[in-house]
Design a protein around this motif. Structure first.
Motif, short mmCIF file in Angstrom:
data_model
loop_
_atom_site.label_atom_id
_atom_site.label_comp_id
_atom_site.label_asym_id
_atom_site.label_seq_id
_atom_site.Cartn_x
_atom_site.Cartn_y
_atom_site.Cartn_z
N ASN A 196 -8.15 10.99 7.01
CA ASN A 196 -8.20 10.49 8.39
C ASN A 196 -7.72 9.05 8.46
N PHE A 197 -7.10 8.59 7.35
CA PHE A 197 -6.67 7.20 7.27
C PHE A 197 -5.17 7.15 7.00
N SER A 198 -4.62 5.96 7.19
CA SER A 198 -3.19 5.78 6.90
C SER A 198 -2.96 5.41 5.45
N ASN A 232 -8.94 2.67 1.26
CA ASN A 232 -9.48 2.38 2.59
C ASN A 232 -10.93 1.91 2.49
N LYS A 233 -11.69 2.53 1.57
CA LYS A 233 -13.07 2.10 1.34
C LYS A 233 -13.11 0.68 0.79
N GLU A 234 -12.18 0.37 -0.13
CA GLU A 234 -12.13 -0.98 -0.69
C GLU A 234 -11.78 -2.00 0.39
N LEU A 235 -10.89 -1.60 1.31
CA LEU A 235 -10.51 -2.48 2.41
C LEU A 235 -11.70 -2.75 3.32
N GLU A 236 -12.48 -1.71 3.59
CA GLU A 236 -13.67 -1.87 4.42
C GLU A 236 -14.70 -2.78 3.74
N ASN A 237 -14.87 -2.60 2.43
CA ASN A 237 -15.81 -3.45 1.69
C ASN A 237 -15.37 -4.92 1.72
N SER A 238 -14.06 -5.14 1.54
CA SER A 238 -13.53 -6.50 1.58
C SER A 238 -13.75 -7.13 2.95
N PHE A 239 -13.59 -6.30 3.98
CA PHE A 239 -13.80 -6.80 5.34
C PHE A 239 -15.24 -7.25 5.55
#
Length: 245
Positions: free
Chosen positions: A186-188, A194-201
């Motif tokens: 469900n992601f690009s 994507n999970k790592e990007l969310e954690n970094s955010f």
């Protein structure tokens, strides 16, 4: 002998150019491997086995060859035998921090501390280990955060024909698994990234960001850094090395 699925050979053109070698001896009489891997951007990561070191140097002289951090830490533990376990693990962890340091300034600070605490045996160990082969900050090519060559070896005790077939089945299952997973995205980007990007955010939510120009920003963290969105760079160098913000 070298065996590869055509789909894997084709697909590698769209993968991060990293090759993990373990217990593999590259010999010139086994044709095929060199013809497939003709791109000088390919990076080899191995456990420093003599056969692998010589094979990569002779057949792919222009390709960077990085050393597996897991094996290096094991080597350092052996070098520090006799020290108290707690202090030994402290030095090994400090060595790991040196390996992951994203820039030369941070590396120099950490390596100086490691040498000061570890003294003679650590200094000797490091003197035989060119930093461009293991330290992130001095890598001549991108490693995308990959520091270990943790390959599976369950089939290595089998006769050669069964070993090859075991690898074939494992590859077949992996390709099918990834195909099924791709249909559920469900992601690009890849779900793990994507999970790592969310954690970094989440980690960065408390940072203060000031705009310098349309694409340039100063991020007040520890230490503060300059980020160029257009060039996809950060003054800490981590974005450049990992190709991920």
């Amino acid at each position: 002998m070298f065996v590869a699925f055509r789909a894997s050979i084709y697909g590698f053109n769209y993968c991060r150019p990293l090759l993990f070698l373990d217990g593999t001896f590259l010999k010139a009489r086994h044709k095929g491997l060199h013809d497939i891997l003709t791109n000088e951007r390919d990076v080899f990561i191995s456990d420093r086995n003599d056969g692998i070191l010589n094979g990569v140097a002779n057949i792919f002289p222009r390709s960077p060859h990085s050393y597996c951090l897991y094996h290096l830490k094991m080597n350092l533990r052996h070098c520090l035998s006799g020290l108290k376990v707690g202090f030994k693990e402290h030095l090994v962890n400090l060595f790991s921090l040196c390996a992951y340091a994203p820039n030369e300034r941070m590396f120099d600070e950490l390596i100086s501390d490691l040498k000061r605490q570890g003294k003679g045996r650590v200094v000797t160990f490091l003197s035989r280990l060119p930093k461009e082969h293991w330290a992130y900050a001095f890598s001549p090519a991108k490693r995308y955060g990959e520091m270990w060559s943790n390959l599976a070896k369950e089939e290595r005790h089998l006769p050669v024909t069964q070993l090859v077939d075991g690898i074939r089945v494992k590859m077949m299952e992996k390709i099918a698994e990834r195909s099924q997973l791709a249909g559920k995205w469900n992601f690009s980007i890849y779900p793990n990234m994507n999970k790592e990007l969310e954690n970094s955010f989440q980690v960065s939510k408390s940072w203060v960001v000031k705009c310098s120009s349309t694409d340039m920003f100063e991020v007040f963290c520890d230490p503060s850094v300059m980020v160029n969105i257009a060039n996809q760079t950060c003054s800490c160098s981590d974005w450049q090395f990992r190709s991920f913000p």
